[in-house]
Design an enzyme around this catalytic site. Structure first.
Site, short mmCIF file in Angstrom:
data_model
loop_
_atom_site.label_atom_id
_atom_site.label_comp_id
_atom_site.label_asym_id
_atom_site.label_seq_id
_atom_site.Cartn_x
_atom_site.Cartn_y
_atom_site.Cartn_z
N LYS A 14 10.36 2.44 3.56
CA LYS A 14 10.44 1.39 4.74
C LYS A 14 9.74 0.33 4.98
O LYS A 14 10.41 -0.49 4.96
CB LYS A 14 10.07 2.37 6.04
CG LYS A 14 10.80 3.49 6.47
CD LYS A 14 10.36 3.92 8.00
CE LYS A 14 8.80 4.47 8.19
NZ LYS A 14 8.42 5.74 6.94
N ARG A 88 8.30 7.15 16.40
CA ARG A 88 8.14 8.04 15.63
C ARG A 88 7.37 9.25 16.77
O ARG A 88 7.62 10.61 15.96
CB ARG A 88 6.44 7.83 15.80
CG ARG A 88 6.23 7.98 13.35
CD ARG A 88 4.83 7.54 13.29
NE ARG A 88 4.44 7.56 12.29
CZ ARG A 88 4.48 6.55 11.87
NH1 ARG A 88 4.75 5.10 12.00
NH2 ARG A 88 4.15 6.52 9.76
N ARG A 127 1.59 4.89 -5.70
CA ARG A 127 0.87 3.37 -4.62
C ARG A 127 -0.78 3.09 -3.91
O ARG A 127 -1.11 2.40 -4.24
CB ARG A 127 1.23 3.74 -3.56
CG ARG A 127 0.84 2.38 -2.02
CD ARG A 127 2.03 2.82 -0.88
NE ARG A 127 1.78 3.43 0.01
CZ ARG A 127 2.12 4.02 1.35
NH1 ARG A 127 3.74 3.28 1.13
NH2 ARG A 127 1.37 4.67 1.94
N ARG A 139 -5.27 2.56 1.13
CA ARG A 139 -4.92 2.13 2.35
C ARG A 139 -6.01 4.28 2.26
O ARG A 139 -6.40 4.97 1.84
CB ARG A 139 -3.99 3.69 2.81
CG ARG A 139 -2.94 1.83 2.98
CD ARG A 139 -1.69 2.13 3.05
NE ARG A 139 -1.17 2.39 4.51
CZ ARG A 139 -0.38 3.05 4.74
NH1 ARG A 139 1.14 2.49 4.48
NH2 ARG A 139 -0.09 3.89 5.77
N ARG A 150 0.36 13.76 7.67
CA ARG A 150 1.56 12.87 7.65
C ARG A 150 2.87 13.34 7.39
O ARG A 150 3.39 13.36 8.43
CB ARG A 150 1.01 11.11 6.93
CG ARG A 150 -0.25 10.87 7.46
CD ARG A 150 -0.76 9.44 6.20
NE ARG A 150 0.18 8.81 5.57
CZ ARG A 150 0.00 8.12 4.81
NH1 ARG A 150 0.03 8.10 3.37
NH2 ARG A 150 1.27 7.16 4.65
#
Ligand code: AMP
Length: 194
Positions: A14, A88, A127, A139, A150
């Site tokens: 996204k 969300r 990532r 992160r 998540r």
């Protein structure tokens, strides 16, 4: 002005696609994740409140994120808004609809990036590895434990939005596993039809 939502689980791409739309279509990205990370880094009261929740991979309250979006929705922008990581939950979706109505704006498309879970885990782990190798900050929620939470939050609370927007006639689903350029082209095709 075209306002769209990018919908999909963590790691679906996204953020990457939103950035392309900012660069190529003059759109404005509204990422609640980025706003919350900024609040966390600058150490505001709200940032302190959400830090542990975010690191664990859980969703912060609807009230907080709706407030963040409301602050940014003032004033029309040429290319339109990209909602990235918001809404969300169903209450967030209802709140967005009410906010847009209040501002005289419309929602033009909800683009669902479809990916499979195995690929997601790989993308997120990569990532984190790439960021670490480049000396960039990793992160705090890009680790396997938080990732599981998540994903669970996504399936429990966010995936019902797929049916919600389908019923409203807004949903367009595309294959998020195609190359970055192909996904970008599919999104452009949807935008051209709105
Ligand atoms: P993201 O960058 O979109 O993956 O978001 C990172 C984290 O910020 C999420 O795991 C949540 O803890 C929080 N967050 C971001 N957007 C929302 C939202 N719309 N509702 C609740 N929590 C959110």
């Amino acid at each position: 002005m075209t306002n769209i939502i990018l919908l999909g689980p963590p790691g679906a791409g996204k953020g990457t696609q939103a950035q392309r739309l900012v660069d190529e279509q003059n759109m404005v990205q509204l990422s609640t994740g980025d706003m919350l990370r900024a609040a966390k880094t600058s150490g505001t009261d709200m940032g302190k409140k959400v830090a542990a929740i975010m690191d664990a991979g859980e969703l912060v309250t609807d009230e907080i994120v709706i407030g963040l979006i409301e602050e940014k929705l003032d004033g029309e922008v040429a290319g339109g808004f990209i909602f990235d990581g918001f809404p969300r939950t169903l209450p967030q979706a209802d709140a967005l609809s009410a906010l847009l109505k209040k501002k005289g704006m419309s929602l033009d498309a909800v683009i669902e990036l479809q990916v499979n879970d195995g690929e997601l885990v790989m993308r997120i782990v990569n990532r984190a590895k790439e960021a670490a190798a480049e000396g960039k900050p990793v992160r705090a929620d890009d680790n396997e434990d938080s990732l599981k939470v998540r994903l669970m939050e996504y399936y429990k609370k966010t995936s019902p939005l797929i049916g919600y927007y389908y019923a409203k006639g807004h949903l367009a689903s595309i294959n998020g596993l195609a190359s970055m350029d192909e996904v970008g082209a599919s999104i452009k095709g949807i935008l051209d039809r709105t």
